[in-house]
Design a protein around this motif. Sequence first.
Motif, PDB file in Angstrom:
ATOM      1  N   ASP A   1       0.838  -1.206   0.000  1.00 22.19           N
ATOM      2  CA  ASP A   1       0.000   0.000   0.000  1.00 22.19           C
ATOM      3  C   ASP A   1       0.872   1.255   0.000  1.00 22.19           C
ATOM      4  OD1 ASP A   1      -2.498  -1.435   0.251  1.00 22.19           O
ATOM      5  OD2 ASP A   1      -2.013  -1.800   2.349  1.00 22.19           O
TER       6      ASP A   1
ATOM      7  N   HIS B   1      -7.267   3.497   2.081  1.00 22.12           N
ATOM      8  CA  HIS B   1      -7.274   3.257   3.531  1.00 22.12           C
ATOM      9  C   HIS B   1      -7.655   4.559   4.242  1.00 22.12           C
ATOM     10  CE1 HIS B   1      -5.816  -0.857   3.992  1.00 22.12           C
ATOM     11  NE2 HIS B   1      -4.831  -0.628   3.137  1.00 22.12           N
TER      12      HIS B   1
ATOM     13  N   SER C   1      -1.109  -5.709   5.330  1.00 24.40           N
ATOM     14  CA  SER C   1      -2.527  -5.841   4.955  1.00 24.40           C
ATOM     15  C   SER C   1      -2.971  -7.287   4.810  1.00 24.40           C
ATOM     16  CB  SER C   1      -2.770  -5.108   3.637  1.00 24.40           C
ATOM     17  OG  SER C   1      -4.092  -5.343   3.213  1.00 24.40           O
ATOM     18  N   LYS C   2      -4.183  -7.533   5.299  1.00 26.07           N
ATOM     19  CA  LYS C   2      -4.810  -8.844   5.095  1.00 26.07           C
ATOM     20  C   LYS C   2      -5.469  -8.900   3.714  1.00 26.07           C
ATOM     21  CE  LYS C   2      -5.752 -10.232   9.840  1.00 26.07           C
ATOM     22  NZ  LYS C   2      -5.503  -9.233  10.890  1.00 26.07           N
ATOM     23  N   ASN C   3      -5.495  -7.767   3.028  1.00 30.80           N
ATOM     24  CA  ASN C   3      -6.078  -7.714   1.684  1.00 30.80           C
ATOM     25  C   ASN C   3      -5.011  -7.748   0.592  1.00 30.80           C
ATOM     26  OD1 ASN C   3      -9.014  -7.237   2.271  1.00 30.80           O
ATOM     27  ND2 ASN C   3      -8.176  -5.469   3.341  1.00 30.80           N
TER      28      ASN C   3
ATOM     29  N   GLY D   1       1.128   1.624   7.372  1.00 30.83           N
ATOM     30  CA  GLY D   1       1.898   0.456   7.781  1.00 30.83           C
ATOM     31  C   GLY D   1       1.400  -0.188   9.069  1.00 30.83           C
ATOM     32  N   VAL D   2       0.429   0.450   9.703  1.00 35.91           N
ATOM     33  CA  VAL D   2      -0.074  -0.031  11.006  1.00 35.91           C
ATOM     34  C   VAL D   2      -1.280  -0.953  10.771  1.00 35.91           C
ATOM     35  CG1 VAL D   2      -1.043   0.741  13.211  1.00 35.91           C
ATOM     36  CG2 VAL D   2       0.736   2.092  12.092  1.00 35.91           C
TER      37      VAL D   2
ATOM     38  N   ARG E   1      -4.809  -3.168  11.071  1.00 41.05           N
ATOM     39  CA  ARG E   1      -6.185  -2.670  11.121  1.00 41.05           C
ATOM     40  C   ARG E   1      -6.614  -2.332  12.551  1.00 41.05           C
ATOM     41  NH1 ARG E   1     -10.137  -6.750   8.455  1.00 41.05           N
ATOM     42  NH2 ARG E   1      -8.453  -6.677   6.934  1.00 41.05           N
TER      43      ARG E   1
HETATM   44  C1  BG6 Z   1      -0.968  -1.472   5.569  1.00 39.45           C
HETATM   45  C2  BG6 Z   1      -1.539  -0.091   5.384  1.00 39.45           C
HETATM   46  O1  BG6 Z   1      -0.330  -1.863   4.385  1.00 39.45           O
HETATM   47  O2  BG6 Z   1      -1.989  -2.417   5.870  1.00 39.45           O
HETATM   48  C3  BG6 Z   1      -2.379   0.304   6.595  1.00 39.45           C
HETATM   49  O3  BG6 Z   1      -0.476   0.834   5.223  1.00 39.45           O
HETATM   50  C4  BG6 Z   1      -3.425  -0.756   6.870  1.00 39.45           C
HETATM   51  O4  BG6 Z   1      -2.986   1.545   6.331  1.00 39.45           O
HETATM   52  C5  BG6 Z   1      -2.745  -2.121   7.047  1.00 39.45           C
HETATM   53  O5  BG6 Z   1      -4.163  -0.456   8.058  1.00 39.45           O
HETATM   54  C6  BG6 Z   1      -3.735  -3.250   7.303  1.00 39.45           C
HETATM   55  O6  BG6 Z   1      -4.534  -3.423   6.167  1.00 39.45           O
HETATM   56  P1  BG6 Z   1      -5.831  -4.313   6.090  1.00 39.45           P
HETATM   57  O7  BG6 Z   1      -6.115  -4.375   4.602  1.00 39.45           O
HETATM   58  O8  BG6 Z   1      -5.500  -5.664   6.638  1.00 39.45           O
HETATM   59  O9  BG6 Z   1      -6.895  -3.630   6.864  1.00 39.45           O
END
Ligand code: BG6
Length: 217
Positions: A10, A20, A115-117, A45-46, A48
Amino acid sequence: MIKACIFDLDGVIVDTAKYHFQAWRRLANELGFDFSEADNEQLKGVSRMESLEIILKWGGVALSEEQKIEWADRKNEWYKALISNMTPDEILPGVPEFLAQLQSNGIRIALGSASKNALPVIESIGLGPVFEVVIDGTQTTLSKPDPQVFRLGAQRLGLKPYECIVFEDAESGIEAALNGRFYAVGIGRPEVLGKAHLVIPGFVGLQWEEVVKAMGV
Ligand code: BG6
Ligand code: MG
């Protein structure tokens, strides 16, 4: 000798950082407060749930554990709606060319994202096959600035941290890389990412040789 590059997703590979931000801001607004783009730097980077805690503190809002999960799920649904129509057009400028340079220099490529996405995102932009190793938020227990995500990446590659360069747009991500003794390249502003070995505004025109030289190796 550098053998691999580990990329955050991200805000480095693709401009999802703005989605985000939009989704978190909607959450804050629905809870009756707001926060700025400058505040948002602290969320990059933090994870969810940690992001939610930070935002609730900004708003002075107290929620039960159950309510926190509901709001985090809501934010994730909004975020997923924003990324649902993503195409390769949303890869950040210069990224494909830089990845191609790495491939032609025999440098291995990994992803290290909180990220989990991450998987659906790299699939939808057509970069799934480029990453030899993918570490995402489903495999980590510790958030950046802990180096766990990058350490797992290096381990999976069978490499030492000093053989890898981490590319990050988040202050917490640069700290994570340095805490793990990786080389670090910041993508963004020197005021935020100044601790990195090299800070660049983006990948356009970036030459691999230039990067290696800046690492001093
Ligand atoms: C990081 C983003 O890569 O992923 C953050 O910089 C985000 O903003 C974090 O909160 C967790 O992402 P997700 O998709 O699991 O909610
Ligand atoms: Mg990022």
